[in-house]
Design an enzyme around this catalytic site. Structure first.
Site, PDB file in Angstrom:
ATOM      1  CB  SER A 150       3.049  40.329  64.160  1.00  0.00           C
ATOM      2  OG  SER A 150       3.211  39.390  63.103  1.00  0.00           O
ATOM      3  CE1 TYR A 163      -1.993  42.559  62.237  1.00  0.00           C
ATOM      4  CE2 TYR A 163      -0.003  41.501  61.420  1.00  0.00           C
ATOM      5  CZ  TYR A 163      -0.966  41.643  62.401  1.00  0.00           C
ATOM      6  OH  TYR A 163      -0.890  40.876  63.532  1.00  0.00           O
TER       7      TYR A 163
END
Length: 258
Positions: A150, A163
């Site tokens: 990410s 996360y």
């Protein structure tokens, strides 16, 4: 003049391959000639739909079921994969592994419980670690491992700190494995999406947030799953044989400015 599909005669496994970015990756690899194992954890209907779409496009695919984030998940996945692959007209083994499956945790630090933390790490970090570990005897020399990371690991975004930690750990695993597996000609890379149009981000249904995320890209739009799939297909190909241990930004240039 004809061109040979870049993944012809290759076998690929895409975890979380039935929806969102994973679905786009599965379809892209299959379109380039790979036999694709479409992994799913819960949504069998979505996996069967993705397999059917691939077959309708002239490709080959089969579903693989294994719930991730539970004890023994990696062993279950590979046992199921081996059994399903044996039913295909294909050589046993694997050429491309895409660790895409993941779950989000859109909560600020103060709201994250220990159970939340353990679950997001179990799915996003622990599962890929042991999936790769168990894959090494199946992965052929010259193979490819692609970890879906990410862009959040390179910017401060407190609302998803837990996360993002899972993806940062995956980035380090990419680096370490690239060195370890280099002698076998296996490349290992991370591909990092930014704000992408998938169901993992329900806030995209809020017009104000959708606009803000779109404007974060230099192209003024959200990413599409196909944007990410195209990058993964390249990294998984022989064209990227000299690229390993890299974190590849596939975010559309989000947050390049202040």
């Amino acid at each position: 003049m004809t061109t040979t599909p870049r993944h012809e005669n290759k076998t690929a496994l895409v975890t979380g391959g039935s929806r969102g970015i994973g679905r786009a990756i599965s379809r892209r690899l299959a379109r380039e000639g790979a036999l694709v194992a479409v992994h799913y954890g819960h949504d069998r209907t979505a996996a069967e739909r993705t397999v059917r779409e691939i077959e309708d496009d002239g490709g080959r695919a089969f579903p693989v079921h294994a719930e991730l984030g539970v004890p023994g998940d990696a062993d279950t996945l590979w046992e199921t994969f081996d059994q399903a692959l044996s039913a295909q007209d294909a050589q046993l083994g694997l050429d491309i592994l895409v660790n895409n499956a993941g779950t989000n945790l859109p909560r600020p630090l103060q709201a994250v419980t220990e159970a939340d933390y353990e679950r997001v790490f179990a799915i996003n970090t622990k599962a890929p670690f042991f999936i790769i570990q168990r894959a090494l005897d199946r992965l052929r020399d010259g193979g490819r491992i692609v970890n879906i990371s990410s862009v959040a690991t390179r910017v401060a975004f407190p609302p998803i700190a837990a996360y993002t930690m899972t993806k940062a750990a995956l980035d380090y695993l990419t680096l370490a494995l690239a060195q370890e597996l280099g002698p076998r000609g296996i490349t290992v890379n991370s591909v990092a999406p930014g704000y992408t149009e998938t169901e993992i981000n329900p806030t995209l249904s809020i017009p104000e947030i959708r606009q803000r995320y779109s404007e974060a890209s230099v192209f003024g739009r959200l990413g599409a799953p196909a944007d990410i799939a195209d990058v993964v297909s390249f990294v998984a190909s022989d064209d990227a044989r000299w690229v390993t241990g890299q974190w590849i930004d596939a975010s559309g240039g989000v947050h390049l400015g202040v």
